[in-house]
Design a protein around this motif. Sequence first.
Motif, short mmCIF file in Angstrom:
data_model
loop_
_atom_site.label_atom_id
_atom_site.label_comp_id
_atom_site.label_asym_id
_atom_site.label_seq_id
_atom_site.Cartn_x
_atom_site.Cartn_y
_atom_site.Cartn_z
N ARG A 1 68.63 42.69 -3.98
CA ARG A 1 68.59 43.07 -5.40
C ARG A 1 67.18 43.00 -5.95
NH1 ARG A 1 68.81 40.51 -10.40
NH2 ARG A 1 68.72 38.48 -9.36
N ARG A 2 66.50 41.89 -5.73
CA ARG A 2 65.15 41.72 -6.28
C ARG A 2 64.12 42.58 -5.54
NH1 ARG A 2 64.59 35.25 -6.93
NH2 ARG A 2 65.98 35.30 -5.12
N LEU A 3 64.26 42.67 -4.21
CA LEU A 3 63.29 43.46 -3.46
C LEU A 3 63.33 44.93 -3.90
CD1 LEU A 3 61.17 43.48 -1.18
CD2 LEU A 3 63.03 44.07 0.39
N VAL A 4 64.53 45.51 -3.99
CA VAL A 4 64.65 46.92 -4.35
C VAL A 4 64.35 47.13 -5.83
CG1 VAL A 4 66.23 48.90 -4.47
CG2 VAL A 4 66.28 47.37 -2.49
N GLY A 5 64.92 46.28 -6.69
CA GLY A 5 64.73 46.44 -8.13
C GLY A 5 63.27 46.36 -8.53
N PHE A 6 62.59 45.32 -8.09
CA PHE A 6 61.18 45.16 -8.46
C PHE A 6 60.28 46.11 -7.68
CE2 PHE A 6 62.78 40.85 -9.74
CZ PHE A 6 62.62 41.06 -11.10
N GLY A 7 60.71 46.50 -6.47
CA GLY A 7 59.95 47.49 -5.71
C GLY A 7 59.95 48.84 -6.41
N LEU A 8 61.10 49.25 -6.93
CA LEU A 8 61.18 50.51 -7.69
C LEU A 8 60.35 50.43 -8.96
CD1 LEU A 8 64.90 51.70 -7.43
CD2 LEU A 8 62.87 53.04 -6.83
N LEU A 9 60.40 49.31 -9.65
CA LEU A 9 59.60 49.16 -10.87
C LEU A 9 58.11 49.23 -10.56
CD1 LEU A 9 61.53 46.32 -12.76
CD2 LEU A 9 61.39 48.74 -13.39
N ALA A 10 57.68 48.60 -9.45
CA ALA A 10 56.27 48.67 -9.06
C ALA A 10 55.86 50.09 -8.74
CB ALA A 10 56.02 47.76 -7.86
N SER A 11 56.72 50.82 -8.01
CA SER A 11 56.41 52.20 -7.67
C SER A 11 56.34 53.06 -8.93
CB SER A 11 57.44 52.76 -6.70
OG SER A 11 57.10 54.06 -6.28
N ALA A 12 57.25 52.81 -9.88
CA ALA A 12 57.22 53.57 -11.13
C ALA A 12 55.91 53.36 -11.87
CB ALA A 12 58.41 53.16 -12.01
N GLY A 13 55.48 52.10 -11.97
CA GLY A 13 54.22 51.81 -12.65
C GLY A 13 53.02 52.45 -11.97
N LEU A 14 53.01 52.42 -10.64
CA LEU A 14 51.89 53.00 -9.90
C LEU A 14 51.88 54.53 -10.00
CD1 LEU A 14 52.12 50.61 -6.86
CD2 LEU A 14 50.11 50.85 -8.34
N CYS A 15 53.08 55.14 -10.00
CA CYS A 15 53.14 56.60 -10.18
C CYS A 15 52.63 57.00 -11.56
CB CYS A 15 54.57 57.09 -9.98
SG CYS A 15 55.07 57.20 -8.26
N ALA A 16 53.05 56.26 -12.58
CA ALA A 16 52.57 56.55 -13.93
C ALA A 16 51.05 56.42 -14.00
CB ALA A 16 53.23 55.61 -14.94
N ALA A 17 50.51 55.41 -13.33
CA ALA A 17 49.05 55.22 -13.32
C ALA A 17 48.35 56.35 -12.57
CB ALA A 17 48.72 53.87 -12.69
N CYS A 18 48.95 56.81 -11.47
CA CYS A 18 48.37 57.95 -10.72
C CYS A 18 48.27 59.18 -11.61
CB CYS A 18 49.22 58.27 -9.49
SG CYS A 18 49.01 57.14 -8.09
N GLY A 19 49.28 59.38 -12.46
CA GLY A 19 49.27 60.53 -13.35
C GLY A 19 48.27 60.40 -14.49
N ALA A 20 47.73 59.22 -14.68
CA ALA A 20 46.82 58.99 -15.81
C ALA A 20 45.35 59.00 -15.42
CB ALA A 20 47.16 57.66 -16.49
#
Length: 403
Positions: free
Chosen positions: A75-94
């Motif tokens: 639960r924590r590995l996938v949940g926080f892993g997805l959140l980390a990927s989301a943040g990094l993707c948003a940063a890549c777009g910026a």
Amino acid sequence: MSQEQRRRRVVWGATWLAYATYYLGRKGFGAAKHRIKEAGLMDTPLLGVVDTAYLAAYALGQFVSGALGDRVGARRLVGFGLLASAGLCAACGAVNGALPFLLLFTLNGAAQATGWPGTTRAMAEWTTPANRGTVMGLWSTCYQVGPFIAGPLLGLLIQRYDDWRAAFWFPALVMVPVALLVLSVVRSGAPPASTGAPATVAEQGQARRAVLRSRVLWCYGASYFFIKFIRYTLAFWLPFYLSERLGYSDALANGVASAFEGGGVLGVIAIGALSDKCALGRVPLSAAALLGLALALLASAALVGQSPWSNAVLFALIGAFLFAPDSIVCGAAAQDAGGRHAAAMSTGFVNGVGSVGALVEGLTVPRLAERYGWDALFPGLVVMALLGAACLLPVLRERATAA
């Protein structure tokens, strides 16, 4: 339906959705490469460097996430892993510079690596050895459906907004709610048939250390190296090959190449059900499928170019024979070998070794094609398929001797 059955199906559904969603976070760069180059952010060699750095971080991250998943839970590995990927993707777009983008997308490779060990850990807890092949066969369609939807969708968004950044911001928006869903509904569970007292911390640590000493898992990893080399070669280069070698338009090349994933869906479902019911077992079926893959690749070497329809049938056949052992070797078989207390580490280990194959593919295929021509593609992959089958022979001999 009992409460336990409902929980099991919720976990199956949530983890399927989660792993399919991971592809939004990894397909954006491929969809945006042309626009990124046009915008002057990177040239072609630097685009290749980003690919290599991402794959290296992803491969290393598999080993780390595998060990981490058995400690912190799916639960924590996938949940926080997805959140980390989301943040990094948003940063890549910026960002507006090549170096910050390279750094961020490399870190995204590590975040993306949480997906397979985490989701397969959850599935190991909510399946049994008796039904694991069938369930994992159906569940494994997530990594055919994910890229099948993500690539075209992100391409359409880039075209719609006339901006490569849409390929990173949209995935970030989608991954966040999926991550929150995982954190809300995925719970640890034991297979219904399991009995006995919970393992101690020492016993759990011993199970995880045994993974690194397991001859079986090293054989699985070696086989998966060649499987993933073939898979990434076809996923990354098949449309290019059809355009370059056969003169297909971009639309026709991508349409015909999509038959590869379509055949894969049928293959993983079929072998999953067979592996639970057939007396041969998972590993012999996987070896047989790899031999079938070699024959399908040989047929493609001789027949490709006859017509778009015949090519689509050939690629669907290749996809069925490739994704079938792919899903077993890195899924149900690795889960069986790792057991309840080392499922994440075993699947992460096998996928990590396989991801090295994907990394090697990126470094070698373009150079080999330049030297020997694209006509050498399919015969070369035949050799890889036979090597993948050969890596499973020690497991077959060991089990035959034990029987």
